[in-house]
Design a protein around this motif. Sequence first.
Motif, mmCIF file in Angstrom:
data_model
loop_
_atom_site.group_PDB
_atom_site.id
_atom_site.type_symbol
_atom_site.label_atom_id
_atom_site.label_comp_id
_atom_site.label_asym_id
_atom_site.label_seq_id
_atom_site.Cartn_x
_atom_site.Cartn_y
_atom_site.Cartn_z
ATOM 1 N N LEU A 211 8.157 15.000 -0.588
ATOM 2 C CA LEU A 211 7.362 15.994 -1.499
ATOM 3 C C LEU A 211 6.542 15.339 -2.181
ATOM 4 O O LEU A 211 6.834 14.353 -3.104
ATOM 5 C CB LEU A 211 8.368 16.845 -2.137
ATOM 6 N N GLU A 212 5.246 15.976 -2.396
ATOM 7 C CA GLU A 212 4.266 15.459 -3.606
ATOM 8 C C GLU A 212 4.344 16.499 -4.553
ATOM 9 O O GLU A 212 4.259 17.540 -4.127
ATOM 10 C CB GLU A 212 2.937 15.390 -3.116
ATOM 11 N N PHE A 213 5.053 16.368 -5.647
ATOM 12 C CA PHE A 213 5.048 17.191 -6.637
ATOM 13 C C PHE A 213 3.686 17.731 -7.191
ATOM 14 O O PHE A 213 3.463 19.135 -7.570
ATOM 15 C CB PHE A 213 5.742 16.963 -7.838
ATOM 16 N N ALA B 23 10.371 11.284 -3.425
ATOM 17 C CA ALA B 23 8.917 11.819 -4.102
ATOM 18 C C ALA B 23 7.849 10.843 -3.866
ATOM 19 O O ALA B 23 7.919 9.966 -4.244
ATOM 20 C CB ALA B 23 9.231 11.838 -5.664
ATOM 21 N N ASP B 24 6.718 11.426 -3.194
ATOM 22 C CA ASP B 24 5.698 10.572 -3.274
ATOM 23 C C ASP B 24 4.738 10.615 -4.327
ATOM 24 O O ASP B 24 4.154 11.742 -4.623
ATOM 25 C CB ASP B 24 4.830 11.272 -1.937
ATOM 26 N N GLU B 25 5.091 9.644 -5.166
ATOM 27 C CA GLU B 25 4.118 9.357 -6.360
ATOM 28 C C GLU B 25 3.092 8.515 -6.275
ATOM 29 O O GLU B 25 2.463 8.047 -7.298
ATOM 30 C CB GLU B 25 5.198 9.063 -7.539
ATOM 31 N N ILE B 26 2.402 8.379 -5.148
ATOM 32 C CA ILE B 26 1.577 7.214 -4.970
ATOM 33 C C ILE B 26 0.222 7.548 -5.691
ATOM 34 O O ILE B 26 -0.296 6.614 -6.261
ATOM 35 C CB ILE B 26 1.191 7.203 -3.402
ATOM 36 N N GLN B 27 -0.057 8.822 -5.680
ATOM 37 C CA GLN B 27 -1.314 9.219 -6.358
ATOM 38 C C GLN B 27 -1.099 9.880 -7.851
ATOM 39 O O GLN B 27 -1.464 9.499 -8.806
ATOM 40 C CB GLN B 27 -2.172 10.342 -5.449
ATOM 41 N N ALA B 28 0.021 10.602 -7.943
ATOM 42 C CA ALA B 28 0.304 11.375 -8.996
ATOM 43 C C ALA B 28 1.249 10.454 -10.087
ATOM 44 O O ALA B 28 1.330 10.952 -11.363
ATOM 45 C CB ALA B 28 1.148 12.568 -8.795
ATOM 46 N N GLY C 59 0.376 17.930 2.634
ATOM 47 C CA GLY C 59 0.709 16.594 1.886
ATOM 48 C C GLY C 59 0.097 15.514 2.528
ATOM 49 O O GLY C 59 -0.471 15.758 3.689
ATOM 50 N N PHE C 60 -0.063 14.399 1.742
ATOM 51 C CA PHE C 60 -0.709 13.243 2.335
ATOM 52 C C PHE C 60 0.248 12.048 1.962
ATOM 53 O O PHE C 60 0.344 11.964 0.770
ATOM 54 C CB PHE C 60 -2.213 13.199 1.900
ATOM 55 N N HIS C 61 0.572 11.342 2.982
ATOM 56 C CA HIS C 61 1.493 10.093 2.765
ATOM 57 C C HIS C 61 0.987 8.918 3.413
ATOM 58 O O HIS C 61 1.646 7.830 3.164
ATOM 59 C CB HIS C 61 2.896 10.626 3.431
ATOM 60 N N SER D 98 0.857 -1.322 -0.009
ATOM 61 C CA SER D 98 -0.097 0.027 -0.157
ATOM 62 C C SER D 98 0.985 1.328 -0.264
ATOM 63 O O SER D 98 2.109 1.053 0.149
ATOM 64 C CB SER D 98 -0.929 0.093 1.275
ATOM 65 N N GLY D 99 0.126 2.337 -0.258
ATOM 66 C CA GLY D 99 0.975 3.414 -0.014
ATOM 67 C C GLY D 99 1.548 4.069 1.259
ATOM 68 O O GLY D 99 2.874 4.210 1.220
ATOM 69 N N THR D 100 0.882 3.669 2.321
ATOM 70 C CA THR D 100 1.263 4.141 3.709
ATOM 71 C C THR D 100 2.570 2.962 3.909
ATOM 72 O O THR D 100 3.418 3.754 4.672
ATOM 73 C CB THR D 100 0.201 4.111 4.565
ATOM 74 N N GLU D 101 2.506 1.954 3.455
ATOM 75 C CA GLU D 101 3.812 0.923 3.678
ATOM 76 C C GLU D 101 4.883 1.506 2.856
ATOM 77 O O GLU D 101 6.123 1.347 3.396
ATOM 78 C CB GLU D 101 3.407 -0.286 3.406
HETATM 79 C C1 LIG Z 1 -0.024 10.813 -2.021
HETATM 80 C C2 LIG Z 1 -0.184 9.928 -1.382
HETATM 81 N N1 LIG Z 1 0.529 9.165 -0.766
HETATM 82 C C3 LIG Z 1 0.232 8.215 0.148
HETATM 83 C C4 LIG Z 1 -1.161 7.680 0.410
HETATM 84 C C5 LIG Z 1 -1.528 6.416 1.258
HETATM 85 O O1 LIG Z 1 -1.963 5.206 0.421
HETATM 86 P P1 LIG Z 1 -2.817 4.088 0.673
HETATM 87 O O2 LIG Z 1 -4.241 4.554 1.183
HETATM 88 O O3 LIG Z 1 -2.480 3.095 -0.074
HETATM 89 O O4 LIG Z 1 -2.028 3.667 2.267
HETATM 90 C C6 LIG Z 1 -2.339 8.189 -0.563
HETATM 91 C C7 LIG Z 1 -3.495 7.835 -0.377
HETATM 92 O O5 LIG Z 1 -4.367 8.433 -0.723
HETATM 93 C C8 LIG Z 1 -1.729 9.249 -1.394
HETATM 94 O O6 LIG Z 1 -2.614 10.012 -2.185
#
Ligand SMILES: Cc1ncc(COP(=O)(O)O)c(C=O)c1O
Length: 394
Positions: free
Chosen positions: A188-190, A221-226, A136-138, A106-109
């Motif tokens: 950073l989320e760009f 770089a947090d590219e989880i969403q972008a 920011g959201f991580h 997952s993203g948070t992991e």
């Molecule tokens: C930029 C970003 N980082 C991290 C996360 C966390 O991902 P997850 O919900 O899969 O743990 C999200 C989720 O919305 C996100 O948008």
Amino acid sequence: MNKTRNELIEAEHKYFLQTYKRLDIVPERAEGCRIYDKNGDEYLDFLGGIAVNVLGHSHPRILEAISEQAKRYLHLSNYFYQDSQIELAEKLIKMTGYSRVFFSNSGTESTEGAIKLVRRLGNLNNKSEIIAFTGGFHGRTYGALSIMDKPLYKDNMGPFLEKIKILPYNDVTALKNYINKSTAAVFLEFIQGEGGIAEAKSDFVSEIFNLKEKYNFLVVADEIQAGIGRTGKFHSFEHYNVKPDVVTLAKGLGGGLPLGCILTLENLSDVWSKGMHGTTFGGNALACAVGSVVLEELESGLMNHVISVGDYLKQRLIRLQKAFPELILEVRGRGLMQGLLLSFDATKLVELLLQQKVIANAASGSVLRLVPPLIISNDDVDLFSEKLEICLKK
Ligand SMILES: Cc1ncc(COP(=O)(O)O)c(C=O)c1O
């Protein structure tokens, strides 16, 4: 599976910890960019499982990959060399130019792993501080929350990690004031997703990389969403011509199955040695088999499609902004990660859209967020803007 729609809703209210505000839909099935409710209604999906279903729903190649892999094995554990994992790693590395990968669920992991990686290198080099940014959201685990500033997610849930400084996003002066030789990393989320499709300004990004030259910290770089092609490039940071040291991915990577990863440059390949980090499910065989399909589709034209349909969406949104300037203050974002900054609470518009059988969501209070499957067509965009116009008139 034989409960009625109302019985299911009632049971959810009774049995679940009430953390999710759910839409008034009980899906029966989903296909392409459409979700079908148990009562037979068809919805246009401009949420895409929150930027996850990049190939839409029930994509035939994904179903085939799942079926082929499931016949062989589902899960063995990371004690084994597994071809679906290794093939996905190879594709990721070829497509991105990074050198090493660690798979998560997952993203948070992915965020947690990245924090551990930069902390470990920092500890070896006498660098302790992590910098992150407002809006920011991580993720929702403790490390991720520690590098975020959102009170709703954090109030009365501490203590959080130490030695973290959250600076105002896009504030160059704050960077100069707070980054120094004890800085271990900048996260950073760009383009901020949950933060309301807010883009990093180019002078802000340049200053981070100038300071990196001077103080030798890592940029994550947090590219989880972008990422995963959503903005028309594989990573959103490619719009800035920079190369972060570490990238976190998830969401679209698994095309609907839980999968994330950390990518690193080669010089970080031995920060961890065997046993220092791990996961039971991360890099699950089924999820990785789907991940390879996602990357193959991106490579064979989907990213170009995102650019053209994204431009078309932007034109339609700008037209609506001109027609409703008092309601739409700004059109934001790139590719298929766009948002409308509204002069009112975006959840109102989300509700109206739902009545028009369109699914979207709100980010950061006043932004309508649009992160549809990457396969949407211009016709889908037309339908969306017609419905949006009806809602704005209301
Ligand atoms: C930029 C970003 N980082 C991290 C996360 C966390 O991902 P997850 O919900 O899969 O743990 C999200 C989720 O919305 C996100 O948008």
